[in-house]
Every structure is written in structure tokens, then in C-alpha cells.
Design a protein around this motif. Structure first.
Motif, PDB file in Angstrom:
ATOM      1  N   GLY A 233      -3.355 -42.374 -29.516  1.00 53.27           N
ATOM      2  CA  GLY A 233      -3.911 -42.953 -28.307  1.00 53.27           C
ATOM      3  C   GLY A 233      -5.394 -43.258 -28.451  1.00 53.27           C
ATOM      4  O   GLY A 233      -6.018 -42.974 -29.476  1.00 53.27           O
ATOM      5  N   ASN A 234      -5.950 -43.834 -27.404  1.00 51.46           N
ATOM      6  CA  ASN A 234      -7.379 -44.131 -27.348  1.00 51.46           C
ATOM      7  C   ASN A 234      -8.119 -42.862 -26.927  1.00 51.46           C
ATOM      8  O   ASN A 234      -8.181 -42.521 -25.752  1.00 51.46           O
ATOM      9  N   ARG A 235      -8.666 -42.134 -27.879  1.00 50.68           N
ATOM     10  CA  ARG A 235      -9.254 -40.832 -27.590  1.00 50.68           C
ATOM     11  C   ARG A 235     -10.479 -40.951 -26.683  1.00 50.68           C
ATOM     12  O   ARG A 235     -10.696 -40.099 -25.817  1.00 50.68           O
ATOM     13  N   TYR A 236     -11.274 -41.984 -26.902  1.00 52.72           N
ATOM     14  CA  TYR A 236     -12.439 -42.165 -26.034  1.00 52.72           C
ATOM     15  C   TYR A 236     -12.008 -42.468 -24.603  1.00 52.72           C
ATOM     16  O   TYR A 236     -12.563 -41.937 -23.641  1.00 52.72           O
ATOM     17  N   ASN A 237     -10.998 -43.332 -24.450  1.00 49.80           N
ATOM     18  CA  ASN A 237     -10.493 -43.664 -23.124  1.00 49.80           C
ATOM     19  C   ASN A 237      -9.962 -42.417 -22.413  1.00 49.80           C
ATOM     20  O   ASN A 237     -10.191 -42.212 -21.221  1.00 49.80           O
ATOM     21  N   ASP A 238      -9.234 -41.572 -23.151  1.00 47.34           N
ATOM     22  CA  ASP A 238      -8.706 -40.338 -22.576  1.00 47.34           C
ATOM     23  C   ASP A 238      -9.835 -39.407 -22.145  1.00 47.34           C
ATOM     24  O   ASP A 238      -9.777 -38.775 -21.078  1.00 47.34           O
ATOM     25  N   ALA A 239     -10.880 -39.321 -22.982  1.00 44.33           N
ATOM     26  CA  ALA A 239     -12.019 -38.465 -22.649  1.00 44.33           C
ATOM     27  C   ALA A 239     -12.764 -38.989 -21.431  1.00 44.33           C
ATOM     28  O   ALA A 239     -13.188 -38.221 -20.556  1.00 44.33           O
ATOM     29  N   LEU A 240     -12.911 -40.328 -21.335  1.00 47.89           N
ATOM     30  CA  LEU A 240     -13.596 -40.927 -20.189  1.00 47.89           C
ATOM     31  C   LEU A 240     -12.785 -40.719 -18.914  1.00 47.89           C
ATOM     32  O   LEU A 240     -13.341 -40.405 -17.849  1.00 47.89           O
ATOM     33  N   ARG A 241     -11.460 -40.884 -19.007  1.00 52.08           N
ATOM     34  CA  ARG A 241     -10.600 -40.675 -17.830  1.00 52.08           C
ATOM     35  C   ARG A 241     -10.691 -39.219 -17.357  1.00 52.08           C
ATOM     36  O   ARG A 241     -10.778 -38.946 -16.161  1.00 52.08           O
ATOM     37  N   LEU A 242     -10.689 -38.280 -18.304  1.00 48.27           N
ATOM     38  CA  LEU A 242     -10.804 -36.867 -17.954  1.00 48.27           C
ATOM     39  C   LEU A 242     -12.150 -36.572 -17.308  1.00 48.27           C
ATOM     40  O   LEU A 242     -12.237 -35.820 -16.331  1.00 48.27           O
ATOM     41  N   LEU A 243     -13.204 -37.180 -17.845  1.00 46.17           N
ATOM     42  CA  LEU A 243     -14.542 -37.003 -17.275  1.00 46.17           C
ATOM     43  C   LEU A 243     -14.579 -37.495 -15.833  1.00 46.17           C
ATOM     44  O   LEU A 243     -15.107 -36.818 -14.935  1.00 46.17           O
ATOM     45  N   ILE A 244     -13.991 -38.682 -15.570  1.00 45.88           N
ATOM     46  CA  ILE A 244     -13.979 -39.253 -14.218  1.00 45.88           C
ATOM     47  C   ILE A 244     -13.150 -38.382 -13.278  1.00 45.88           C
ATOM     48  O   ILE A 244     -13.555 -38.102 -12.143  1.00 45.88           O
ATOM     49  N   GLU A 245     -11.972 -37.938 -13.756  1.00 45.73           N
ATOM     50  CA  GLU A 245     -11.124 -37.082 -12.923  1.00 45.73           C
ATOM     51  C   GLU A 245     -11.833 -35.778 -12.564  1.00 45.73           C
ATOM     52  O   GLU A 245     -11.736 -35.288 -11.441  1.00 45.73           O
TER      53      GLU A 245
END
Length: 275
Positions: A211-223
Motif C-alpha cells: 500500500g501507500n505507506r505515506y498515505n496511510d500515515a497521513l490518514r492516521l495522523l488526520i484521524e
């Protein structure tokens, strides 16, 4: 799926009705720029540094810089005259062997489909491409821009690939370590060790696993920010793994243990240093 282009593939006098579909879709999370003081969106104005003022579109011209402060103006009317005419045909100018085209020459891809009325000729074309292992080369106009393109079979379908032009593709010979005359001694025991590492890490390609690890990290940060909680240190994986000689050496050593290889192959003698 929505077709982004409808037209025909033309081979001499033979025509095939087709549609083009995007092969990918953007899933990256986007962040907007806003004014910290009021929260409103930021607009990007055209600004002239010499006049220290904003510039309206009707006051902007297009020029080709010649250097030394000199330039040549090119008007929109002149550009319009040389622009490709609206065309819904992909005319194949020649066929080439599959091996004559490499991945570096390609920059964007589209799935090729057809309607019910064109299914028979489409399947005929697909079958001939598969049997001959050939690729069709020609020009296609998409959104008023002309591109060099290649059409080729992929699995049970056809893909059209937009190509770079020849003068846009760099030669691998420009890379320092591949220049003729530059040779690095490769030791047989190192080849054996690294080959064992490759074999140990080889398996079926599970595309969805990566997966897109940066995208996952950004989504987690926003959540976490929405929930007003601090992320745990182990919740976000590193975006890029470290990659240096120390890691390489330790990876090779772990690989040796994994495949029960002889540790004597990997020594610290001067003659066995990795290059």
C-alpha cells in the motif's frame, strides 16, 4: 467505467472502433493551503516582480527565451495554427517487435475497449497481436495534444501506452558506473551470498499488499487529530526504510542464517570487502 476517449484504430484501410479507459486513479490524500489568520483558501495571483503588481491574463504573453535577455514572442493564434487538428483516429504507422520497446520509453497507459458492434474486429486484432508478438506505433490526439503511442496486448486485453519522444529518453551510458571502461571486480562468493538472499526473498507478487505507506500515515495522523488523540510511536511505520552498507551486510548475514549457508563464505578479509 467512464471512457475518456472514443475513436478508431486505423491499420491502412482497416478500422476498429475503440474506447480508452484510464488504467489508474489517484488515491493520494490532498491538503489545501489556507490563510492561518482567517482560514480562507489561498489563491495564486500572476505577479510581475519588476512592476511589483499583479497582472491580468490579457496582459500576459508567451515567449521563447534566447538567452542574454532576448526572447521571441509566440501568439496564441500562431500556436493554434500549428496545433494538431481534432482527430478521433489512432493511425498505426508501423508494427515493431515486442522486444524493441522498453519500459523507460513509456510514460502513461490506457486500457483499450470496444462496443458490441466492434467486438469481432477487436478480438481479431487482439488475437493477431498476441500471436505475432508485435506492437503498433502511431500518433494519437488526446485533449488537443498529439502524442506518440504504442498499442500492445496485455493478458486478455489491449493497452495503449503514451511514449516519450526519442530525445526525451536518456541513455543508461550517461550513468557513471556503466561508462565503458569502468569495471568493478565482483567476487564469486558475494554473488553466491546475494543470490541466496534473492532466492530466500522470492515469492508470488501480492500487489495489494504494497500500500501507500505515506498515505496511510497521513490518514492516521488526520484521524488522530479529529479524535484529538496523540498517535502512538509504533502506529506509523517509517515511510522509507534505511538503506546503507551496514544494513546490507546485516541483511546478507541474516540471509545466510536463513538458508543455512556456510558462514565462511562471508569473511571480513580485505579481499572479500563488498564494493
Amino acid at each position: 467505467m467512464h471512457a475518456m476517449w472514443k475513436g478508431t484504430i486505423q491499420i491502412a484501410q482497416f478500422q476498429i472502433p475503440v474506447k480508452l479507459f484510464a488504467t489508474t486513479e489517484d488515491k493520494e490524500l490532498s491538503l489545501k493551503q489556507t490563510h492561518r489568520a482567517c482560514g480562507d483558501n489561498i489563491s495564486h495571483l500572476k505577479f510581475c516582480q519588476t512592476c511589483n503588481s499583479t497582472v491580468e491574463m490579457d496582459q500576459i504573453q508567451k515567449v521563447y527565451e534566447l538567452g542574454g535577455g532576448n526572447s521571441v514572442e509566440v501568439s496564441d493564434e500562431e500556436l493554434k495554427k500549428i496545433s494538431p487538428q481534432a482527430n478521433k483516429n489512432f493511425v498505426i504507422e508501423q508494427f515493431i517487435d515486442n522486444s524493441d520497446l522498453n519500459i523507460v520509453q513509456m510514460k502513461k497507459h490506457y486500457f483499450v475497449g470496444t462496443d458490441e458492434v466492434g467486438e469481432e474486429v477487436f478480438q481479431l486484432f487482439l488475437t493477431c497481436l498476441q500471436k505475432s508478438k508485435k506492437i503498433g506505433i502511431g500518433y494519437i490526439t488526446l485533449r488537443s495534444v498529439q502524442y506518440l503511442a504504442a498499442i500492445r496486448p496485455m493478458g486478455n486485453g489491449i493497452v495503449l501506452s503514451i511514449l516519450h519522444y526519442a530525445d526525451e529518453v536518456r541513455s543508461m551510458q550517461q550513468i557513471n558506473n556503466t561508462v565503458a571502461g569502468v569495471k568493478t571486480k565482483i567476487f564469486e562468493d558475494h554473488i553466491l551470498i546475494l543470490s541466496q538472499l534473492i532466492d530466500a526473498m522470492t515469492g508470488p507478487f501480492e500487489f495489494a499488499k504494497y500500500g501507500n505507506r505515506y498515505n496511510d500515515a497521513l490518514r492516521l495522523l488526520i484521524e488522530n487529530k479529529i479524535a484529538n488523540r496523540s498517535p502512538k510511536n509504533d502506529e506509523i511505520e517509517p515511510v522509507m526504510p534505511q538503506n546503507n552498507i551496514v544494513d546490507l551486510l546485516s541483511s546478507l548475514q541474516r540471509s545466510l542464517d536463513f538458508v543455512n549457508s556456510e558462514t565462511t563464505l562471508f569473511s571480513t578479509s580485505e579481499n572479500n570487502n563488498l564494493h
